[in-house]
Each structure stands twice: as C-alpha cells, then as structure tokens.
Write an enzyme that holds these catalytic residues in place. Structure first.
Site, PDB file in Angstrom:
ATOM      1  N   ALA A  64      -5.406   2.149  12.379  1.00 36.37           N
ATOM      2  CA  ALA A  64      -4.832   1.388  13.497  1.00 36.37           C
ATOM      3  C   ALA A  64      -3.650   2.179  14.026  1.00 36.37           C
ATOM      4  O   ALA A  64      -2.568   2.167  13.446  1.00 36.37           O
ATOM      5  CB  ALA A  64      -4.376   0.010  13.020  1.00 36.37           C
ATOM      6  N   TYR A 121       8.676   3.284  14.218  1.00 36.95           N
ATOM      7  CA  TYR A 121       7.265   2.884  14.350  1.00 36.95           C
ATOM      8  C   TYR A 121       6.459   4.020  14.970  1.00 36.95           C
ATOM      9  O   TYR A 121       5.413   4.420  14.458  1.00 36.95           O
ATOM     10  CB  TYR A 121       7.194   1.630  15.211  1.00 36.95           C
ATOM     11  N   LYS A 165       7.514   3.945   5.754  1.00 39.20           N
ATOM     12  CA  LYS A 165       6.775   4.185   4.503  1.00 39.20           C
ATOM     13  C   LYS A 165       5.308   3.794   4.621  1.00 39.20           C
ATOM     14  O   LYS A 165       4.432   4.491   4.111  1.00 39.20           O
ATOM     15  CB  LYS A 165       7.438   3.429   3.340  1.00 39.20           C
ATOM     16  N   VAL A 199       0.809  -1.230   0.000  1.00 40.04           N
ATOM     17  CA  VAL A 199       0.000   0.000   0.000  1.00 40.04           C
ATOM     18  C   VAL A 199       0.840   1.276   0.000  1.00 40.04           C
ATOM     19  O   VAL A 199       0.279   2.381  -0.056  1.00 40.04           O
ATOM     20  CB  VAL A 199      -1.010   0.043   1.180  1.00 40.04           C
ATOM     21  N   ARG A 212       7.718 -10.760  20.087  1.00 36.80           N
ATOM     22  CA  ARG A 212       7.014 -10.121  21.203  1.00 36.80           C
ATOM     23  C   ARG A 212       6.972 -11.049  22.404  1.00 36.80           C
ATOM     24  O   ARG A 212       7.164 -12.257  22.312  1.00 36.80           O
ATOM     25  CB  ARG A 212       5.610  -9.697  20.777  1.00 36.80           C
TER      26      ARG A 212
HETATM   27  N1  UDP Z   1      10.267  -8.765  26.590  1.00 35.04           N
HETATM   28  C1  UDP Z   1      10.893  -9.685  27.417  1.00 35.04           C
HETATM   29  N2  UDP Z   1      11.243 -10.897  26.885  1.00 35.04           N
HETATM   30  C2  UDP Z   1      10.983 -11.250  25.609  1.00 35.04           C
HETATM   31  C3  UDP Z   1      10.336 -10.307  24.763  1.00 35.04           C
HETATM   32  C4  UDP Z   1       9.999  -9.078  25.292  1.00 35.04           C
HETATM   33  O1  UDP Z   1      11.143  -9.428  28.603  1.00 35.04           O
HETATM   34  O2  UDP Z   1      11.328 -12.381  25.211  1.00 35.04           O
HETATM   35  C5  UDP Z   1       9.863  -7.481  27.190  1.00 35.04           C
HETATM   36  C6  UDP Z   1      10.277  -6.240  26.396  1.00 35.04           C
HETATM   37  O3  UDP Z   1      11.558  -5.786  26.788  1.00 35.04           O
HETATM   38  C7  UDP Z   1       9.177  -5.264  26.772  1.00 35.04           C
HETATM   39  C8  UDP Z   1       7.971  -6.145  27.024  1.00 35.04           C
HETATM   40  O4  UDP Z   1       8.458  -7.464  27.206  1.00 35.04           O
HETATM   41  O5  UDP Z   1       9.513  -4.599  27.968  1.00 35.04           O
HETATM   42  C9  UDP Z   1       6.961  -6.160  25.879  1.00 35.04           C
HETATM   43  O6  UDP Z   1       7.682  -6.377  24.696  1.00 35.04           O
HETATM   44  P1  UDP Z   1       6.987  -6.666  23.304  1.00 35.04           P
HETATM   45  O7  UDP Z   1       8.080  -6.906  22.302  1.00 35.04           O
HETATM   46  O8  UDP Z   1       5.961  -7.717  23.450  1.00 35.04           O
HETATM   47  O9  UDP Z   1       6.199  -5.344  22.893  1.00 35.04           O
HETATM   48  P2  UDP Z   1       6.224  -3.796  23.303  1.00 35.04           P
HETATM   49  O10 UDP Z   1       5.142  -3.647  24.287  1.00 35.04           O
HETATM   50  O11 UDP Z   1       7.570  -3.429  23.895  1.00 35.04           O
HETATM   51  O12 UDP Z   1       5.985  -3.090  22.024  1.00 35.04           O
END
Ligand code: UDP
Length: 315
Positions: free
Chosen positions: A114, A145, A91, A57, A186
């Site tokens: 979103a 982001y 982008k 897009v 995540r």
């Molecule tokens: N995190 C963690 N262990 C993992 C992945 C993420 O402790 O294996 C922590 C990360 O440092 C953050 C929180 O979990 O503080 C949520 O991270 P996520 O990547 O899910 O998304 P965010 O909310 O940061 O965008």
C-alpha cells in the site's frame, strides 16, 4: 489462497479482509491497533476462514503454514495520526516493510504494498502520473509518512529485482468510506462529523487546495485486480474527480442540510500540504481495466449513514 493483511483492523485492511473472504480465500489480519480498531473486524469474529493476530510488524513476523499473498497495509495514514506517531510511521514503512517482504520471500508469496499519492509530495506535475518522481521535503512534517512510503517502494522493487519476488505497488489517492475513524483528523470525517453536529466546517487555509476523493469499494476493486495482474511497477488507484476543499465543504453542507456554514482557519494547514492532487488513472485503465464507478454523491451518502451512528453516540 491464504492471505496475510497487515493493518488488517484498519480502514482499508478491514475492507480488504471482507473482500478476500467473500472471494473464498482465508485471511489472517495482523494489526498492533495503534490506529486500527477491533470494531472494524468484529463482524468477522468466528468466521471459519478469518483470524486476527495482534502484532507490531516492525518486529519479526512469524506465521505458521503456507501464505500465498502478503498485503502490507499497516501504517498510520492520516496526517494527524502520523504526526502523532512519527517514529512508528517511519518504522512501519521501513522495518515493517522489510519484515513483510521477508515473510513473503520465505513463503514464496506474492507481495502487495500500500503506497500513496503522498510519494508525489506537493506535486509540480498535474495530474500525477506514475512516472513523476515527486516533490517531497524529507524533513518537513509530512516527511515521516512520505519518505517511509518512498523507502517502502524502493525496498519492494529491490525484492522484486534482486530476489525475483512477485511484487505489486498501489499508489492510493484520498479514499473515504465507512470505517474511517471520526477523529482521524482527515477532511472527510471532520466535515461529516461537523455537519452532523450542525457545526461550521473547518476549512484550512483558503480552501483552494484540491483533492480527488475515491470511494472505498472502488479502491478495493482496483487493489484486488492489481494483485492478480502481472504489473510489478506502481499503479495509481483513485478517483480523478477533483474538487477544491472549499467546494467540497459547500457540497457537504448542501448534502447534509447543515446550517453551520464554514469556518476559514487560515493557519491550520500543515506545512507541505499539497496544493493540488488528482490521479492520472490511464495506467489502471489500461493494465487493470479499472476505473471508479461510485460518484461522490453516492459515496458520501454511505459514509454519512455510517458516521451518523457514531455522532449520536458522541452527543
Ligand atoms: N482539511 C481541511 N479541514 C479539515 C481537515 C483537512 O480543510 O478539517 C484540508 C487539509 O488542509 C488538506 C485537505 O483538507 O488540504 C485534505 O486533508 P486530509 O487530512 O484529509 O488528507 P491529505 O490529503 O492532506 O493527506
């Protein structure tokens, strides 16, 4: 209604596709598949009111015929994904949002963006209300982001103000559920994958940072209500139940009976990783009569059941 969902093969886009089809609407899902997957929509193949278009897009979007609503969900969304795809993330939030808004204007369609709790950055106000402007480092790693989404909100409001377009903005807080990618980096897929393999859960930093996890069905309900509401300004949708990451790790280990324990990885936190995050959902309650109904125990069970198929495949 005939609805275009950008990012339609992603985690949220595919659930939205299901919901709009279930309500009797026609769905065109569009995705360039850099982080989305056809696996998320393969159950919809052959559905008479569903079609899929592979398209990026950030290039001009052409759709023949009428379109009544555009839901702009295309974007890498996990920190690992947007760090791997920084320029496409910028982008899609800028050029992609402009193209999706242009299409909505051309078709006289309602537009829903979103957006994200990331627009609050590492917040200095807790819990986060919609009138908080945020604390974002534009040149930090998460800036690709955060700033793309902040720009997207500005562009959406400009189309509303200057072109009279019907627009909606949802600020999505951490959401989890089936169809997240096991390897998206995540915390929810990481912890569940590790627990199912009997490995230690990788807690980044000291685990004192907090998140508030919302089950996907609750989020989709909130978005559906927002689209049909009359609210043009941003609305937080999320679950206010806040946990530290260390608490969450303990909870996942207890729920799964994982003997692997916890590994504290002090240096793995990305710069700017928010220390706290919890939505204030008073506005969603007031304007949409919405609040989450799935608690973390139940939501996690559904998510574990989904991931257990993939972990077996991996092993
Ligand atoms: N995190 C963690 N262990 C993992 C992945 C993420 O402790 O294996 C922590 C990360 O440092 C953050 C929180 O979990 O503080 C949520 O991270 P996520 O990547 O899910 O998304 P965010 O909310 O940061 O965008």
């Amino acid at each position: 209604m005939r609805v275009l969902i950008t990012g339609g093969a992603g985690f949220l886009g595919s659930h939205l596709s299901d919901r709009f089809l279930a309500e009797g609407h026609t769905v065109i899902a569009m995705d360039n598949l850099i982080t989305g997957s056809v696996r998320n929509i393969e159950h919809l193949a052959g559905h008479e009111r569903f079609s899929f278009v592979k398209h990026d897009v950030t290039n001009y979007i052409y759709i023949s015929g009428t379109v009544d609503a555009v839901l702009h969900f295309a974007s890498p969304a996990s920190p690992v994904d947007y760090l791997n795809h920084p320029i496409p993330t910028l982008k899609v939030g800028s050029l992609g949002t402009h193209n999706a808004l242009g299409l909505a204007k051309e078709k006289g369609a309602r537009f829903l963006l979103a957006s994200t709790s990331e627009i609050y950055g590492d917040p200095l106000v807790h819990p986060q209300t919609e009138d908080y402007w945020g604390n974002v480092d534009p040149i930090g790693p998460r800036g690709v982001y955060d700033e793309a989404k902040r720009f997207a909100e500005a562009m959406t409001m400009a189309y509303h103000t200057y072109h009279g377009l019907e627009t909606r903005i949802v600020r999505i807080f951490n959401t989890y559920g089936p169809r997240m990618r096991l390897d998206d980096g995540r915390v929810v897929p990481n912890f569940i994958g590790q627990a199912l393999r009997g490995e230690p859960l990788t807690v980044y930093g000291d685990g004192s940072q907090t998140r508030s996890f919302c089950y996907v069905d609750d989020l989709i309900e909130g978005i559906y209500r927002l689209l049909f509401s009359e609210e043009p300004k941003p609305v937080n949708i999320g679950n206010p139940h806040e946990m530290s990451i260390l608490e969450f790790a303990t909870f996942v280990n207890t729920t799964t009976g994982n003997p692997g324990g916890i590994a504290m990885l002090k240096n793995k936190r990305i710069k700017g990783d928010p220390q706290t995050r919890r939505p204030d959902i008073s506005k969603a309650k007031r304007v949409l009569d919405w609040e989450p109904s799935v608690n973390i125990e139940e939501g996690l069970q559904h998510t574990i059941a989904y991931f257990s198929e993939f972990v077996e495949v991996d092993s």
